[in-house]
Design a protein around this motif. Structure first.
Motif, PDB file in Angstrom:
ATOM      1  N   ALA A   1      59.337  19.447  46.448  1.00  0.00           N
ATOM      2  CA  ALA A   1      58.183  20.146  47.011  1.00  0.00           C
ATOM      3  C   ALA A   1      58.281  21.627  46.704  1.00  0.00           C
ATOM      4  CB  ALA A   1      58.098  19.921  48.515  1.00  0.00           C
ATOM      5  N   VAL A   2      57.229  22.337  47.067  1.00  0.00           N
ATOM      6  CA  VAL A   2      57.131  23.771  46.794  1.00  0.00           C
ATOM      7  C   VAL A   2      57.712  24.558  47.954  1.00  0.00           C
ATOM      8  CG1 VAL A   2      55.495  25.674  46.476  1.00  0.00           C
ATOM      9  CG2 VAL A   2      55.134  23.491  45.301  1.00  0.00           C
ATOM     10  N   ILE A   3      58.404  25.638  47.622  1.00  0.00           N
ATOM     11  CA  ILE A   3      58.780  26.640  48.614  1.00  0.00           C
ATOM     12  C   ILE A   3      57.793  27.789  48.421  1.00  0.00           C
ATOM     13  CG2 ILE A   3      60.577  28.229  49.413  1.00  0.00           C
ATOM     14  CD1 ILE A   3      62.649  26.265  48.284  1.00  0.00           C
ATOM     15  N   ASN A   4      56.757  27.796  49.242  1.00  0.00           N
ATOM     16  CA  ASN A   4      55.651  28.740  49.055  1.00  0.00           C
ATOM     17  C   ASN A   4      55.981  30.055  49.761  1.00  0.00           C
ATOM     18  OD1 ASN A   4      53.206  29.796  48.352  1.00  0.00           O
ATOM     19  ND2 ASN A   4      52.083  28.839  50.036  1.00  0.00           N
ATOM     20  N   GLY A   5      56.703  30.924  49.066  1.00  0.00           N
ATOM     21  CA  GLY A   5      57.192  32.176  49.599  1.00  0.00           C
ATOM     22  C   GLY A   5      58.522  32.468  48.941  1.00  0.00           C
ATOM     23  N   SER A   6      59.306  33.338  49.558  1.00  0.00           N
ATOM     24  CA  SER A   6      60.610  33.683  48.993  1.00  0.00           C
ATOM     25  C   SER A   6      61.713  32.826  49.591  1.00  0.00           C
ATOM     26  CB  SER A   6      60.918  35.166  49.245  1.00  0.00           C
ATOM     27  OG  SER A   6      60.029  35.993  48.514  1.00  0.00           O
ATOM     28  N   LEU A   7      62.812  32.710  48.830  1.00  0.00           N
ATOM     29  CA  LEU A   7      64.000  31.969  49.250  1.00  0.00           C
ATOM     30  C   LEU A   7      65.147  32.959  49.382  1.00  0.00           C
ATOM     31  CD1 LEU A   7      65.773  29.387  49.616  1.00  0.00           C
ATOM     32  CD2 LEU A   7      65.933  29.293  47.111  1.00  0.00           C
ATOM     33  N   ASN A   8      65.808  32.955  50.545  1.00  0.00           N
ATOM     34  CA  ASN A   8      66.962  33.834  50.762  1.00  0.00           C
ATOM     35  C   ASN A   8      68.213  32.995  50.914  1.00  0.00           C
ATOM     36  OD1 ASN A   8      68.239  36.418  51.305  1.00  0.00           O
ATOM     37  ND2 ASN A   8      68.517  35.644  53.391  1.00  0.00           N
ATOM     38  N   LEU A   9      69.279  33.366  50.175  1.00  0.00           N
ATOM     39  CA  LEU A   9      70.527  32.614  50.179  1.00  0.00           C
ATOM     40  C   LEU A   9      71.692  33.552  50.473  1.00  0.00           C
ATOM     41  CD1 LEU A   9      69.955  30.512  46.926  1.00  0.00           C
ATOM     42  CD2 LEU A   9      69.563  29.783  49.282  1.00  0.00           C
ATOM     43  N   ASP A  10      72.567  33.157  51.428  1.00  0.00           N
ATOM     44  CA  ASP A  10      73.784  33.911  51.730  1.00  0.00           C
ATOM     45  C   ASP A  10      74.806  32.947  52.324  1.00  0.00           C
ATOM     46  OD1 ASP A  10      75.610  35.959  52.117  1.00  0.00           O
ATOM     47  OD2 ASP A  10      74.787  36.490  54.101  1.00  0.00           O
ATOM     48  N   ARG A  11      76.023  32.994  51.793  1.00  0.00           N
ATOM     49  CA  ARG A  11      77.097  32.088  52.196  1.00  0.00           C
ATOM     50  C   ARG A  11      76.642  30.625  52.061  1.00  0.00           C
ATOM     51  NH1 ARG A  11      81.432  34.870  53.461  1.00  0.00           N
ATOM     52  NH2 ARG A  11      81.214  36.950  54.380  1.00  0.00           N
ATOM     53  N   VAL A  12      76.271  30.302  50.846  1.00  0.00           N
ATOM     54  CA  VAL A  12      75.810  28.965  50.482  1.00  0.00           C
ATOM     55  C   VAL A  12      76.596  28.516  49.261  1.00  0.00           C
ATOM     56  CG1 VAL A  12      73.865  27.575  49.698  1.00  0.00           C
ATOM     57  CG2 VAL A  12      73.494  29.404  51.365  1.00  0.00           C
ATOM     58  N   SER A  13      76.975  27.239  49.241  1.00  0.00           N
ATOM     59  CA  SER A  13      77.664  26.709  48.071  1.00  0.00           C
ATOM     60  C   SER A  13      77.272  25.256  47.864  1.00  0.00           C
ATOM     61  CB  SER A  13      79.189  26.824  48.233  1.00  0.00           C
ATOM     62  OG  SER A  13      79.633  26.009  49.307  1.00  0.00           O
ATOM     63  N   ASN A  14      77.418  24.833  46.618  1.00  0.00           N
ATOM     64  CA  ASN A  14      77.131  23.430  46.271  1.00  0.00           C
ATOM     65  C   ASN A  14      75.744  23.023  46.763  1.00  0.00           C
ATOM     66  OD1 ASN A  14      79.791  22.786  45.118  1.00  0.00           O
ATOM     67  ND2 ASN A  14      80.524  23.070  47.213  1.00  0.00           N
TER      68      ASN A  14
ATOM     69  N   ALA B   1      57.840  32.774  45.049  1.00  0.00           N
ATOM     70  CA  ALA B   1      58.083  34.222  45.044  1.00  0.00           C
ATOM     71  C   ALA B   1      59.524  34.475  44.599  1.00  0.00           C
ATOM     72  CB  ALA B   1      57.777  34.805  46.423  1.00  0.00           C
ATOM     73  N   ASN B   2      60.276  35.280  45.357  1.00  0.00           N
ATOM     74  CA  ASN B   2      61.597  35.731  44.915  1.00  0.00           C
ATOM     75  C   ASN B   2      62.708  34.801  45.371  1.00  0.00           C
ATOM     76  OD1 ASN B   2      60.172  37.990  44.009  1.00  0.00           O
ATOM     77  ND2 ASN B   2      60.595  39.140  45.899  1.00  0.00           N
ATOM     78  N   VAL B   3      63.843  34.870  44.673  1.00  0.00           N
ATOM     79  CA  VAL B   3      65.081  34.225  45.094  1.00  0.00           C
ATOM     80  C   VAL B   3      66.104  35.335  45.309  1.00  0.00           C
ATOM     81  CG1 VAL B   3      66.925  32.625  44.508  1.00  0.00           C
ATOM     82  CG2 VAL B   3      64.583  32.105  43.832  1.00  0.00           C
ATOM     83  N   ASP B   4      66.372  35.669  46.568  1.00  0.00           N
ATOM     84  CA  ASP B   4      67.357  36.698  46.909  1.00  0.00           C
ATOM     85  C   ASP B   4      68.683  36.018  47.199  1.00  0.00           C
ATOM     86  OD1 ASP B   4      65.371  38.565  46.664  1.00  0.00           O
ATOM     87  OD2 ASP B   4      64.984  38.718  48.828  1.00  0.00           O
ATOM     88  N   ASN B   5      69.796  36.641  46.762  1.00  0.00           N
ATOM     89  CA  ASN B   5      71.098  36.036  46.958  1.00  0.00           C
ATOM     90  C   ASN B   5      72.171  37.106  47.075  1.00  0.00           C
ATOM     91  OD1 ASN B   5      71.954  36.599  44.087  1.00  0.00           O
ATOM     92  ND2 ASN B   5      70.204  35.212  43.715  1.00  0.00           N
ATOM     93  N   THR B   6      73.346  36.696  47.560  1.00  0.00           N
ATOM     94  CA  THR B   6      74.487  37.607  47.688  1.00  0.00           C
ATOM     95  C   THR B   6      75.663  37.054  46.901  1.00  0.00           C
ATOM     96  OG1 THR B   6      75.487  36.528  49.606  1.00  0.00           O
ATOM     97  CG2 THR B   6      73.688  38.076  50.053  1.00  0.00           C
ATOM     98  N   SER B   7      76.738  37.827  46.873  1.00  0.00           N
ATOM     99  CA  SER B   7      77.938  37.398  46.158  1.00  0.00           C
ATOM    100  C   SER B   7      78.633  36.249  46.859  1.00  0.00           C
ATOM    101  CB  SER B   7      78.909  38.572  46.018  1.00  0.00           C
ATOM    102  OG  SER B   7      79.262  39.075  47.307  1.00  0.00           O
ATOM    103  N   ASN B   8      78.189  35.922  48.070  1.00  0.00           N
ATOM    104  CA  ASN B   8      78.775  34.811  48.814  1.00  0.00           C
ATOM    105  C   ASN B   8      78.096  33.482  48.481  1.00  0.00           C
ATOM    106  OD1 ASN B   8      80.601  36.468  50.352  1.00  0.00           O
ATOM    107  ND2 ASN B   8      78.820  37.146  51.546  1.00  0.00           N
ATOM    108  N   VAL B   9      77.230  33.470  47.490  1.00  0.00           N
ATOM    109  CA  VAL B   9      76.540  32.255  47.063  1.00  0.00           C
ATOM    110  C   VAL B   9      77.195  31.754  45.781  1.00  0.00           C
ATOM    111  CG1 VAL B   9      74.357  31.229  46.338  1.00  0.00           C
ATOM    112  CG2 VAL B   9      74.391  33.022  48.098  1.00  0.00           C
ATOM    113  N   ALA B  10      77.592  30.473  45.765  1.00  0.00           N
ATOM    114  CA  ALA B  10      78.267  29.928  44.594  1.00  0.00           C
ATOM    115  C   ALA B  10      77.800  28.499  44.341  1.00  0.00           C
ATOM    116  CB  ALA B  10      79.786  29.951  44.801  1.00  0.00           C
ATOM    117  N   SER B  11      77.863  28.122  43.051  1.00  0.00           N
ATOM    118  CA  SER B  11      77.558  26.734  42.645  1.00  0.00           C
ATOM    119  C   SER B  11      76.220  26.274  43.199  1.00  0.00           C
ATOM    120  CB  SER B  11      78.674  25.787  43.106  1.00  0.00           C
ATOM    121  OG  SER B  11      79.919  26.186  42.585  1.00  0.00           O
TER     122      SER B  11
END
Length: 570
Positions: A517-530, A539-549
């Motif tokens: 399905a669609v993510i209609n807006g931005s996606l924020n990721l922090d401390r996420v893996s696998n 829209a945007n995909v924001d992420n931090t250095s704590n996001v892996a794989s």
């Protein structure tokens, strides 16, 4: 006397089939015998006339000729007639009813307790017929009927007692017979257990043996029109369970039969609200794998969602019952106004609504919630299944969530949450449409901490925009979402994030499969893996250095570059 066939009387040749024998001249005696036989046969078959007037005008028939009138506007004129007098004189007399065993009764007026009806015939032998009637209103007390303008007569039950409330139900056909003094109800949608029981008890005063038989017959039905009727009844001690067909009125969805449940006799006052106490003092406990919020007094909005009575109290009584008895909860089609949140289940149950019948099951938030994470429906350490339910909110309310699943401290690091056909559209009436979080579980199993909310399945769900986020996932593990739509429309979404997926150092979000399905807006990721987001991020995909794989299928906006071993396929 042998009557010749027409082919013999009017044959072409003296010797049939031999032209040389000469033409055949019919014999007058043979013609007379043939014609008399035909007339006799027609007389026995009978004649048909639409009206009595047409029959009376037709006297050119011999005595004992049969005829029928089948469509006269006066019901008493329809029937079987016999001719008296010679051809051209005499009269017709009605001697019987039209063929058929069922007389349809059409309700033309009156009330549920005083029915006015018409019938196409007035039988000469009314006791030899069955009468079919479809009421246009429920009866509430003893009932009478007027047919074709005759005097009113009572409708009794099969045992000759006056009808109790709900014995005749609007739109449900019923079969009756006619006695010398009244109509007797043989087959109807509701079973008149109340009046049968009342008659049995009255008969006990004068004839104890008759009362015993009648009481047994009444109690054998085990059914009462409404919860109120069951409360007013004195029920024999041999009865172990009863059922009801309504809460306050027959067919309102609050009867035990609506969910296949029964009321079981118990020896003491139950510790919940799912019971009835009958007039004899006995307690009857609601029992079954499913119960309905209507069985606890909830009533869907009728006139105005914003002003109709609150349903939260009744729904919470139902939840208390489900928690104690470990029973599933049903929300029949309708809109349920809520002036407070629904209490959380303490056991893994199924909360199910309905999407069919032209009306979904909607929970309508009308209150301001001070707790930013508390949902209209909230789950804690015990997950559950929610299906076919929608959540909406009144304009002007605020706070909380549409749905929340929050693990408390020292929870057993499980969730087992299932959401199917779940729809949240509250706008700024909530801070987020959905929040699932395991961050409060600081102690965890055995005090080790950092376990997260585990085992989440979501299918065919839609979460519209709210004040801050559409969906918040924090410290979740093993989440599988299929055909789940996140949408910023409908709310302010001041963060711009349609989906905010984060974790903590000790409890990151991991093993996430969000697809279809669609993510209609931005996606924020922090401390996420696998994690895999097999969706189009509008829209945007924001992420931090704590996001892996982590993999995102496609993004239409900018993509952060802080993550490691991660990518947007595009």
């Amino acid at each position: 006397m042998t009557v010749l066939k027409a082919s013999e009387i009017w044959r072409d040749y003296e010797t049939d089939g031999v032209p040389a024998s000469g033409p055949h001249q019919p014999v007058k005696r043979d013609v007379s015998q043939w014609g008399s036989t035909l007339e006799s046969m027609l007389a026995q078959l009978g004649l048909g006339f639409a009206t009595k007037a047409a029959l009376d005008a037709s006297l050119l028939y011999s005595a004992n000729t049969l005829a029928m009138v089948y469509a006269d506007s006066t019901a008493a004129n329809n029937g079987i007639y016999v001719k008296s007098g010679t051809s051209g004189s005499g009269s017709w007399s009605r001697i019987g009813d039209l063929p058929g065993t069922i007389v349809p009764l059409t309700v033309t007026g009156g009330t549920g307790n005083a029915i006015v009806a018409t019938a196409p015939v007035d039988p000469l032998q009314p006791g030899a017929k069955l009468y079919l009637i479809t009421p246009t209103a429920n009866n509430t007390t003893a009932t009478t009927i007027v047919v074709n303008g005759a005097s009113a007569v009572s409708i009794k039950n099969a045992f000759g007692a006056s009808l109790a409330s709900g014995s005749l139900i609007m739109g449900n056909p019923a079969i009756m017979i006619r006695t010398a003094t009244d109509f007797r109800l043989l087959i109807a949608a509701a079973i008149d257990g109340n009046s049968i029981l009342a008659d049995a008890q009255a008969a006990a005063v004068s004839a104890a043996s008759s009362a015993t038989t009648a009481t047994a017959a009444a109690n054998a039905t085990l059914n009462f029109a409404t919860r109120t009727a069951a409360m007013a009844a004195t029920i024999g001690g041999s009865v172990t369970h009863i059922t009801t067909t309504g809460y306050t009125t027959v067919g309102d969805g609050g009867g035990s039969i609506a969910t296949g449940a029964i009321y079981k006799r118990v020896g003491s006052l139950p510790g919940h609200s799912g019971y009835i106490q009958s007039a004899d003092g006995a307690y009857w406990e609601l029992t079954g794998p499913w119960v309905s919020v209507l069985q606890f007094g909830a009533v869907g909005a009728v006139a105005d969602l914003d002003t109709d009575p609150d349903c939260a109290a009744a729904i919470n009584l139902c939840m208390a019952y489900c928690n104690l008895k470990r029973t599933n909860m049903k929300f029949p089609s309708g809109s349920y106004p809520l002036d407070s949140a629904i209490t959380a289940p303490t056991f893994i149950i199924h909360m199910a609504g309905e999407q069919g019948g032209g009306q979904p099951s909607i929970l309508y938030k009308r209150y301001v919630e001070a707790d930013a994470t508390r949902g209209v429906i909230s789950f804690g350490a015990w997950g559950a299944t929610i299906s076919d339910i929608q959540i909406a909110a009144k304009a002007g309310v605020s706070g909380g969530s549409g749905f929340s699943a929050i693990l408390p401290t020292n929870a057993p690091n499980v969730g087992v949450l299932r959401l199917r056909n779940f729809y949240v559209s509250c706008g700024d009436g909530v801070d987020q449409s959905l929040i699932i979080s395991g961050t409060n579980n600081t102690g965890g199993v055995g005090g080790t901490g950092g376990k997260g909310y585990r085992s989440i399945e979501m299918e065919s769900c839609h979460f519209f925009g709210a004040k801050n986020y559409s969906v918040v996932l924090t410290s979740v593990v093993n989440l599988n979402a299929s055909n789940v739509f996140c949408d910023t429309s409908g709310g302010s979404v001041v963060t711009t994030y349609s989906l905010n997926c984060t974790g903590t150092a000790s409890a990151p979000s991991s093993f996430i499969n969000w697809s279809g399905a669609v993510i209609n807006g931005s996606l924020n990721l922090d401390r996420v893996s696998n994690a895999i987001f097999n969706s189009i991020v509008q829209a945007n995909v924001d992420n931090t250095s704590n996001v892996a794989s982590t993999t995102v299928m496609r993004a239409l906006g900018t993509v952060g570059t802080n993550w490691t071993n991660s990518r947007v396929i595009n």
